[in-house]
Design a protein around this motif. Structure first.
Motif, PDB file in Angstrom:
ATOM      1  N   ILE A  43       0.961  -1.141  -0.285  1.00 13.44           N
ATOM      2  CA  ILE A  43       0.014   0.198   0.371  1.00 13.44           C
ATOM      3  C   ILE A  43       1.047   1.366   0.164  1.00 13.44           C
ATOM      4  O   ILE A  43       0.341   1.936  -0.588  1.00 13.44           O
ATOM      5  CB  ILE A  43      -0.859   0.317   0.708  1.00 13.44           C
ATOM      6  CG1 ILE A  43      -2.136  -1.278   1.280  1.00 13.44           C
ATOM      7  CG2 ILE A  43      -1.774   1.457   1.200  1.00 13.44           C
ATOM      8  CD1 ILE A  43      -2.820  -1.265   2.752  1.00 13.44           C
ATOM      9  N   VAL A  44       1.869   1.486   0.823  1.00 18.49           N
ATOM     10  CA  VAL A  44       2.773   2.458   0.937  1.00 18.49           C
ATOM     11  C   VAL A  44       4.079   2.678   0.106  1.00 18.49           C
ATOM     12  O   VAL A  44       4.766   1.747  -0.143  1.00 18.49           O
ATOM     13  CB  VAL A  44       3.284   2.744   2.660  1.00 18.49           C
ATOM     14  CG1 VAL A  44       4.750   4.145   2.856  1.00 18.49           C
ATOM     15  CG2 VAL A  44       2.221   2.803   3.564  1.00 18.49           C
ATOM     16  N   ARG A  45       3.300   3.135  -1.093  1.00 22.26           N
ATOM     17  CA  ARG A  45       4.689   2.766  -2.358  1.00 22.26           C
ATOM     18  C   ARG A  45       5.017   3.627  -3.459  1.00 22.26           C
ATOM     19  O   ARG A  45       3.949   4.967  -3.084  1.00 22.26           O
ATOM     20  CB  ARG A  45       4.364   1.285  -2.965  1.00 22.26           C
ATOM     21  CG  ARG A  45       2.853   1.852  -3.909  1.00 22.26           C
ATOM     22  CD  ARG A  45       2.003   0.533  -4.983  1.00 22.26           C
ATOM     23  NE  ARG A  45       0.663   1.168  -5.221  1.00 22.26           N
ATOM     24  CZ  ARG A  45      -0.107   1.149  -5.252  1.00 22.26           C
ATOM     25  NH1 ARG A  45      -0.626   0.486  -3.993  1.00 22.26           N
ATOM     26  NH2 ARG A  45      -1.243   0.805  -6.116  1.00 22.26           N
ATOM     27  N   PRO A  46       5.945   3.895  -4.044  1.00 19.49           N
ATOM     28  CA  PRO A  46       5.898   5.171  -5.027  1.00 19.49           C
ATOM     29  C   PRO A  46       5.071   5.474  -6.104  1.00 19.49           C
ATOM     30  O   PRO A  46       4.265   3.895  -6.437  1.00 19.49           O
ATOM     31  CB  PRO A  46       6.782   4.933  -5.051  1.00 19.49           C
ATOM     32  CG  PRO A  46       7.992   3.514  -4.956  1.00 19.49           C
ATOM     33  CD  PRO A  46       6.842   2.921  -3.861  1.00 19.49           C
ATOM     34  N   ASN A  47       4.959   6.390  -6.590  1.00 10.63           N
ATOM     35  CA  ASN A  47       3.538   6.455  -7.411  1.00 10.63           C
ATOM     36  C   ASN A  47       2.161   6.654  -6.907  1.00 10.63           C
ATOM     37  O   ASN A  47       1.472   6.103  -8.209  1.00 10.63           O
ATOM     38  CB  ASN A  47       4.094   5.894  -8.709  1.00 10.63           C
ATOM     39  CG  ASN A  47       5.250   5.871  -9.153  1.00 10.63           C
ATOM     40  OD1 ASN A  47       6.128   7.076  -9.355  1.00 10.63           O
ATOM     41  ND2 ASN A  47       5.924   4.795  -9.967  1.00 10.63           N
ATOM     42  N   GLY A 129      -4.556   2.684  -4.311  1.00 11.21           N
ATOM     43  CA  GLY A 129      -3.373   3.422  -4.694  1.00 11.21           C
ATOM     44  C   GLY A 129      -3.180   4.842  -5.079  1.00 11.21           C
ATOM     45  O   GLY A 129      -2.750   5.457  -5.659  1.00 11.21           O
ATOM     46  N   TYR A 130      -4.658   5.370  -3.567  1.00  8.71           N
ATOM     47  CA  TYR A 130      -4.058   7.364  -3.835  1.00  8.71           C
ATOM     48  C   TYR A 130      -3.553   7.275  -1.951  1.00  8.71           C
ATOM     49  O   TYR A 130      -3.719   7.153  -1.244  1.00  8.71           O
ATOM     50  CB  TYR A 130      -5.833   7.918  -3.775  1.00  8.71           C
ATOM     51  CG  TYR A 130      -6.438   7.059  -4.859  1.00  8.71           C
ATOM     52  CD1 TYR A 130      -6.690   8.743  -5.637  1.00  8.71           C
ATOM     53  CD2 TYR A 130      -6.532   6.679  -5.082  1.00  8.71           C
ATOM     54  CE1 TYR A 130      -7.017   8.640  -7.075  1.00  8.71           C
ATOM     55  CE2 TYR A 130      -7.996   6.383  -6.634  1.00  8.71           C
ATOM     56  CZ  TYR A 130      -7.777   7.387  -7.482  1.00  8.71           C
ATOM     57  OH  TYR A 130      -8.569   7.551  -8.208  1.00  8.71           O
ATOM     58  N   ARG A 131      -2.706   8.755  -2.615  1.00  5.15           N
ATOM     59  CA  ARG A 131      -2.735   9.258  -1.077  1.00  5.15           C
ATOM     60  C   ARG A 131      -3.023  10.318  -1.167  1.00  5.15           C
ATOM     61  O   ARG A 131      -3.393  11.256  -1.640  1.00  5.15           O
ATOM     62  CB  ARG A 131      -0.939   9.848  -0.825  1.00  5.15           C
ATOM     63  CG  ARG A 131      -0.468  10.121  -0.093  1.00  5.15           C
ATOM     64  CD  ARG A 131       0.615  10.888  -0.380  1.00  5.15           C
ATOM     65  NE  ARG A 131       1.477   9.683  -0.407  1.00  5.15           N
ATOM     66  CZ  ARG A 131       2.108   8.628   0.984  1.00  5.15           C
ATOM     67  NH1 ARG A 131       1.872   9.636   2.121  1.00  5.15           N
ATOM     68  NH2 ARG A 131       2.813   8.047   0.494  1.00  5.15           N
TER      69      ARG A 131
END
Length: 210
Positions: A43-47, A129-131
């Motif tokens: 979940i905590v990933r780049p892009n 896939g959202y921050r």
């Protein structure tokens, strides 16, 4: 007025709590992985895609409410779910706060004249896939809504006192990819608050009210 004299669960009390919340620690992240630590790297990933939502606290004097929406069934993602107004941060947005207010205007017709932005929480990372930047807003009680039926089926208020009561935070689970995954739900009458919205509400409770 200070936190001692402001009535609990009023908009004024909420504003004071938002102002004195703890400093965002570098490297601290909130999100769907909090209840499922083994999913953190997934979940905590780049892009991640940048987004912002407004947490609209309606000032009814002594007892504030939170304004939520129900997404239409025809939305491509999170269709039919209870949600905060908000969406992707566009390159033309000056800040996450501007994005949250713009999206709120587009979805339910509530504009900057009705919203007093009073802060934000740390980013909330989602499995989709959202921050997300959750933005705090105090809303005038005499607001008028113009609902965009392409995105929103309904908008309704829930007492802040109900959402900030941990007794109403249910920890539930389901099996996903052969493993049990946990999440919060907050049933309110016929409304079923869960997923990212419930996760953000739980984080709000932990940071401001716990």
């Amino acid at each position: 007025m200070d936190a001692v004299t402001a009535k609990p669960f009023s908009a004024e009390d909420f504003k004071l709590r938002a102002a004195r919340q703890s400093v965002f620690e570098p490297g601290t992240d909130y999100g769907d992985h909090r209840l499922n630590p083994d999913l953190r790297d997934m979940i905590v990933r780049p892009n991640l895609r940048d987004a912002a939502v407004l947490i609209p606290v309606v000032d009814h004097g002594g007892d504030a409410n939170v304004l939520l929406t129900k997404r239409t069934e025809k939305m491509r993602s999170h269709s039919g779910q209870i949600a905060f107004p908000g969406g992707a941060i566009d390159p033309t947005d000056a800040s996450p706060e501007d994005a949250a207010v713009r999206e709120t205007l587009e979805e339910i017709g509530l504009g900057a004249a009705d919203i007093d932005v009073v802060g934000r929480m740390p980013d909330y990372v989602t499995g989709s896939g959202y921050r997300i930047v959750p933005v705090f807003g105090i809303v005038r009680p005499d607001y008028l809504l113009t609902i965009n039926r392409d995105e929103v089926d309904d908008a309704f208020e829930v007492p802040l006192s109900f959402l900030m009561d941990p007794a109403n935070h249910r920890r539930e689970s389901r099996v996903w990819q052969d493993k049990e995954r946990f999440y919060y739900t907050m049933p309110f009458g016929e409304r079923y608050i869960w997923g990212v919205t419930a996760g953000i509400i739980r984080t709000l409770y932990e940071r401001l009210y716990a």
